[in-house]
Design a protein around this motif. Structure first.
Motif, PDB file in Angstrom:
ATOM      1  N   GLU A 287       0.826  -1.203   0.000  1.00  0.00           N
ATOM      2  CA  GLU A 287       0.000   0.000   0.000  1.00  0.00           C
ATOM      3  C   GLU A 287       0.861   1.254   0.000  1.00  0.00           C
ATOM      4  O   GLU A 287       0.561   2.228  -0.699  1.00  0.00           O
ATOM      5  N   LYS A 288       1.942   1.231   0.778  1.00  0.00           N
ATOM      6  CA  LYS A 288       2.846   2.384   0.819  1.00  0.00           C
ATOM      7  C   LYS A 288       3.559   2.568  -0.519  1.00  0.00           C
ATOM      8  O   LYS A 288       3.714   3.698  -1.000  1.00  0.00           O
ATOM      9  N   ALA A 289       3.996   1.445  -1.115  1.00  0.00           N
ATOM     10  CA  ALA A 289       4.681   1.520  -2.406  1.00  0.00           C
ATOM     11  C   ALA A 289       3.744   2.069  -3.484  1.00  0.00           C
ATOM     12  O   ALA A 289       4.133   2.918  -4.296  1.00  0.00           O
ATOM     13  N   LEU A 290       2.496   1.604  -3.483  1.00  0.00           N
ATOM     14  CA  LEU A 290       1.532   2.052  -4.485  1.00  0.00           C
ATOM     15  C   LEU A 290       1.141   3.511  -4.268  1.00  0.00           C
ATOM     16  O   LEU A 290       0.936   4.253  -5.235  1.00  0.00           O
ATOM     17  N   ALA A 291       1.024   3.918  -3.006  1.00  0.00           N
ATOM     18  CA  ALA A 291       0.694   5.321  -2.718  1.00  0.00           C
ATOM     19  C   ALA A 291       1.781   6.233  -3.275  1.00  0.00           C
ATOM     20  O   ALA A 291       1.495   7.290  -3.857  1.00  0.00           O
ATOM     21  N   PHE A 292       3.024   5.804  -3.109  1.00  0.00           N
ATOM     22  CA  PHE A 292       4.139   6.589  -3.645  1.00  0.00           C
ATOM     23  C   PHE A 292       4.082   6.624  -5.167  1.00  0.00           C
ATOM     24  O   PHE A 292       4.231   7.685  -5.788  1.00  0.00           O
ATOM     25  N   ALA A 293       3.872   5.453  -5.784  1.00  0.00           N
ATOM     26  CA  ALA A 293       3.845   5.371  -7.246  1.00  0.00           C
ATOM     27  C   ALA A 293       2.730   6.239  -7.824  1.00  0.00           C
ATOM     28  O   ALA A 293       2.927   6.932  -8.829  1.00  0.00           O
ATOM     29  N   ARG A 294       1.546   6.214  -7.200  1.00  0.00           N
ATOM     30  CA  ARG A 294       0.429   7.023  -7.698  1.00  0.00           C
ATOM     31  C   ARG A 294       0.751   8.513  -7.619  1.00  0.00           C
ATOM     32  O   ARG A 294       0.321   9.299  -8.468  1.00  0.00           O
ATOM     33  N   ALA A 295       1.508   8.885  -6.601  1.00  0.00           N
ATOM     34  CA  ALA A 295       1.864  10.304  -6.448  1.00  0.00           C
ATOM     35  C   ALA A 295       2.826  10.767  -7.536  1.00  0.00           C
ATOM     36  O   ALA A 295       2.993  11.978  -7.744  1.00  0.00           O
ATOM     37  N   ALA A 305      17.010   8.326 -14.500  1.00  0.00           N
ATOM     38  CA  ALA A 305      16.522   9.142 -13.383  1.00  0.00           C
ATOM     39  C   ALA A 305      15.894   8.285 -12.287  1.00  0.00           C
ATOM     40  O   ALA A 305      15.223   7.294 -12.560  1.00  0.00           O
ATOM     41  N   THR A 306      16.095   8.707 -11.049  1.00  0.00           N
ATOM     42  CA  THR A 306      15.547   7.999  -9.891  1.00  0.00           C
ATOM     43  C   THR A 306      14.686   8.905  -9.019  1.00  0.00           C
ATOM     44  O   THR A 306      14.411   8.587  -7.867  1.00  0.00           O
ATOM     45  N   GLY A 307      14.249  10.035  -9.552  1.00  0.00           N
ATOM     46  CA  GLY A 307      13.390  10.939  -8.820  1.00  0.00           C
ATOM     47  C   GLY A 307      14.162  12.097  -8.206  1.00  0.00           C
ATOM     48  O   GLY A 307      15.380  12.170  -8.340  1.00  0.00           O
ATOM     49  N   PRO A 308      13.461  13.004  -7.543  1.00  0.00           N
ATOM     50  CA  PRO A 308      12.001  12.971  -7.348  1.00  0.00           C
ATOM     51  C   PRO A 308      11.200  13.597  -8.486  1.00  0.00           C
ATOM     52  O   PRO A 308       9.990  13.438  -8.557  1.00  0.00           O
ATOM     53  N   GLY A 309      11.876  14.315  -9.388  1.00  0.00           N
ATOM     54  CA  GLY A 309      11.144  15.011 -10.441  1.00  0.00           C
ATOM     55  C   GLY A 309      10.879  14.194 -11.681  1.00  0.00           C
ATOM     56  O   GLY A 309       9.985  14.511 -12.467  1.00  0.00           O
ATOM     57  N   SER A 310      11.647  13.122 -11.875  1.00  0.00           N
ATOM     58  CA  SER A 310      11.503  12.272 -13.060  1.00  0.00           C
ATOM     59  C   SER A 310      12.059  10.889 -12.750  1.00  0.00           C
ATOM     60  O   SER A 310      12.827  10.715 -11.789  1.00  0.00           O
ATOM     61  N   TYR A 311      11.678   9.918 -13.589  1.00  0.00           N
ATOM     62  CA  TYR A 311      12.071   8.528 -13.342  1.00  0.00           C
ATOM     63  C   TYR A 311      12.255   7.785 -14.660  1.00  0.00           C
ATOM     64  O   TYR A 311      11.661   8.148 -15.680  1.00  0.00           O
ATOM     65  N   ASP A 312      13.061   6.718 -14.597  1.00  0.00           N
ATOM     66  CA  ASP A 312      12.950   5.691 -15.625  1.00  0.00           C
ATOM     67  C   ASP A 312      12.223   4.526 -14.968  1.00  0.00           C
ATOM     68  O   ASP A 312      11.836   4.604 -13.800  1.00  0.00           O
ATOM     69  N   CYS A 313      12.004   3.432 -15.704  1.00  0.00           N
ATOM     70  CA  CYS A 313      11.121   2.381 -15.175  1.00  0.00           C
ATOM     71  C   CYS A 313      11.624   1.770 -13.873  1.00  0.00           C
ATOM     72  O   CYS A 313      10.883   1.677 -12.886  1.00  0.00           O
ATOM     73  N   SER A 314      12.896   1.357 -13.833  1.00  0.00           N
ATOM     74  CA  SER A 314      13.420   0.729 -12.622  1.00  0.00           C
ATOM     75  C   SER A 314      13.682   1.741 -11.522  1.00  0.00           C
ATOM     76  O   SER A 314      13.668   1.406 -10.334  1.00  0.00           O
ATOM     77  N   GLY A 315      13.923   2.998 -11.908  1.00  0.00           N
ATOM     78  CA  GLY A 315      14.081   4.046 -10.902  1.00  0.00           C
ATOM     79  C   GLY A 315      12.788   4.274 -10.147  1.00  0.00           C
ATOM     80  O   GLY A 315      12.784   4.510  -8.936  1.00  0.00           O
ATOM     81  N   LEU A 316      11.648   4.172 -10.856  1.00  0.00           N
ATOM     82  CA  LEU A 316      10.340   4.349 -10.217  1.00  0.00           C
ATOM     83  C   LEU A 316      10.036   3.205  -9.261  1.00  0.00           C
ATOM     84  O   LEU A 316       9.609   3.435  -8.122  1.00  0.00           O
ATOM     85  N   THR A 317      10.240   1.967  -9.698  1.00  0.00           N
ATOM     86  CA  THR A 317       9.941   0.828  -8.831  1.00  0.00           C
ATOM     87  C   THR A 317      10.857   0.799  -7.609  1.00  0.00           C
ATOM     88  O   THR A 317      10.426   0.473  -6.505  1.00  0.00           O
ATOM     89  N   GLN A 318      12.111   1.166  -7.807  1.00  0.00           N
ATOM     90  CA  GLN A 318      13.047   1.211  -6.681  1.00  0.00           C
ATOM     91  C   GLN A 318      12.610   2.262  -5.659  1.00  0.00           C
ATOM     92  O   GLN A 318      12.589   2.003  -4.444  1.00  0.00           O
ATOM     93  N   ALA A 319      12.242   3.453  -6.154  1.00  0.00           N
ATOM     94  CA  ALA A 319      11.833   4.531  -5.258  1.00  0.00           C
ATOM     95  C   ALA A 319      10.525   4.198  -4.541  1.00  0.00           C
ATOM     96  O   ALA A 319      10.349   4.509  -3.357  1.00  0.00           O
ATOM     97  N   ALA A 320       9.591   3.558  -5.259  1.00  0.00           N
ATOM     98  CA  ALA A 320       8.300   3.228  -4.656  1.00  0.00           C
ATOM     99  C   ALA A 320       8.468   2.252  -3.500  1.00  0.00           C
ATOM    100  O   ALA A 320       7.891   2.445  -2.417  1.00  0.00           O
ATOM    101  N   TRP A 321       9.250   1.214  -3.718  1.00  0.00           N
ATOM    102  CA  TRP A 321       9.420   0.231  -2.651  1.00  0.00           C
ATOM    103  C   TRP A 321      10.340   0.739  -1.538  1.00  0.00           C
ATOM    104  O   TRP A 321      10.244   0.311  -0.398  1.00  0.00           O
ATOM    105  N   LYS A 322      11.212   1.679  -1.868  1.00  0.00           N
ATOM    106  CA  LYS A 322      12.026   2.308  -0.820  1.00  0.00           C
ATOM    107  C   LYS A 322      11.119   3.073   0.138  1.00  0.00           C
ATOM    108  O   LYS A 322      11.357   3.091   1.360  1.00  0.00           O
ATOM    109  N   ALA A 323      10.064   3.688  -0.405  1.00  0.00           N
ATOM    110  CA  ALA A 323       9.103   4.406   0.434  1.00  0.00           C
ATOM    111  C   ALA A 323       8.376   3.460   1.377  1.00  0.00           C
ATOM    112  O   ALA A 323       7.857   3.875   2.410  1.00  0.00           O
TER     113      ALA A 323
END
Length: 401
Positions: A287-295, A305-323
């Protein structure tokens, strides 16, 4: 890792996108205009120019190769950072050891000078400071016999320090060479991505308004098919959950009928008894990972890119689960091994969905056949069917925690 998949016409994959209309139109064009520099040329149309379908295939191949190069870039970038830390640590260590070695050398020099002044050693003692190996010098019977126990210990300590310092210098030199190689790999991967995206932009400039409209119509049809498959997957998953719940209820009823006792209300949780269903802690993290991804929906894809302003595909999944408190590796190649593989029919919200034979793309499953992902350069983070590029493009589903 070079892509070895066959080209697939995909269009812009804008189903479920939450972006401005103008951006969406641009993305539709970009997604259909890439061409690999070394891809086999398609047969031209009757007027000598590639057909719309042929352009679409070339574009898809280019973006797949660019995505593969992006993951290579990510891997090289991470490796470079780790190696740089190691080199800095080794160089600091060498500097400290060298300082200590110089101090020990000065102490030994004072021993030699004192013996020369007192006449207890031949004038050749002064050559100690120029000797390549102090041990060779002090091994001479005429000098070692006159050294005190403290002086002999100082000699042994100096020789040990010298050997260790030379070894650390060798390690630092090798690490610097490896760092240079990795930096070259990083530059190569970066140049590859830029070249392929440049080709896409060049092809984009050649499309007419009529061709863009036709491609948009083709893409809309693909979106509709992807949505239909997502709905079918959602139906299958609902049936699977129902079967699991019925099996759990039957097991609970059987236990109660056998007089097991002690099973109060709520002890049977249905899907929690299934080996494919995540436990409560996973659900909380997901739920936390998905909340981050939706944001992040609406933020641009930027390769590397790994965020917070932009991402590539694996950068997004890594950041979401880190949250969610879970550390994932940086690249798709490593993320696919960072969890338990489950069937697509049993995918749960939060699971990672990987694509293509060379595992160069990943999204976060949100349920009902849909996912959140950062598709490719020129697009934005969005919700989309897991069948956005066809059923055969799905590689695997992994539960990361």
């Amino acid at each position: 890792m070079a892509s070895h998949r066959k080209s697939r016409p995909t269009g812009t994959r804008v189903a479920g996108i939450r972006t401005p209309a103008l951006a969406t139109a641009a993305l539709t064009s970009v997604a259909l205009l890439s061409q690999s520099a070394n891809a086999a040329p398609a047969a031209p149309s009757t007027d000598g120019n590639p057909s719309l379908e042929e352009v679409e295939k070339k574009v898809d191949e280019l973006y797949r190769q660019a995505e593969s190069a992006t993951e290579k870039y990510n891997a090289a970038k991470e490796k470079t950072a780790n190696q740089r830390k190691r080199v800095d640590t080794l160089l600091d260590d060498v500097a400290e050891r060298t300082q200590s070695l110089n101090e020990a050398r000065e102490e030994l020099g004072s021993f030699a000078a004192a013996q020369y002044r007192t006449g207890s050693a031949v004038p050749g003692t002064a050559t100690f400071l120029l000797a390549d190996s102090p041990q060779d010098y002090f091994d001479q019977d005429q000098l070692m016999g006159r050294l005190t126990g403290r002086q002999k210990a100082a000699v042994d300590d100096y020789v040990t320090q010298q050997s260790e310092t030379m070894e650390k210098r060798r390690e630092a030199t090798e690490s610097l060479e490896t760092l240079t190689d990795t930096q070259n790999d990083l530059k190569t991967a970066k140049a590859t991505v830029q070249k392929k995206l440049g080709t896409a932009r060049e092809l984009l400039s050649k499309l007419t308004a009529e061709e863009r409209a036709r491609l948009a119509a083709i893409e809309k049809k693909k979106q509709e098919e992807a949505a239909r498959k997502a709905a079918e997957l959602a139906r299958q998953q609902a049936e699977e959950r129902e079967r699991q719940e019925q099996a759990a209820q039957q097991q609970e009823d059987g236990s109660s009928g056998a007089g097991s006792g002690g099973t109060g209300p709520g002890t049977g949780t249905g899907s929690s008894t299934s080996p494919s269903a995540p436990d409560a802690s996973y659900g909380t993290k997901a739920e936390k990972a998905l909340a981050f991804a939706r944001a992040q929906i609406g933020k641009p894809y930027v390769w590397g890119a790994t965020g917070p302003g932009s991402y590539d595909c694996s950068g997004l999944t890594q950041a979401a689960w880190k949250a969610a408190g879970v550390t994932l590796p940086r690249t798709t190649y490593d993320q696919v091994d960072a969890g338990t593989t489950v069937p697509l029919s049993q995918a749960q919200a939060g699971d990672l969905v990987f694509f293509y034979d060379d595992v160069t793309h990943v999204g976060i499953y949100i349920g009902n056949g849909m996912m959140i992902h950062a598709p490719k350069p020129g697009t934005y983070v969005r919700e989309e069917s897991v069948y956005y590029d066809g059923e055969s493009s799905i590689h695997s589903v992994v539960r990361p925690a």
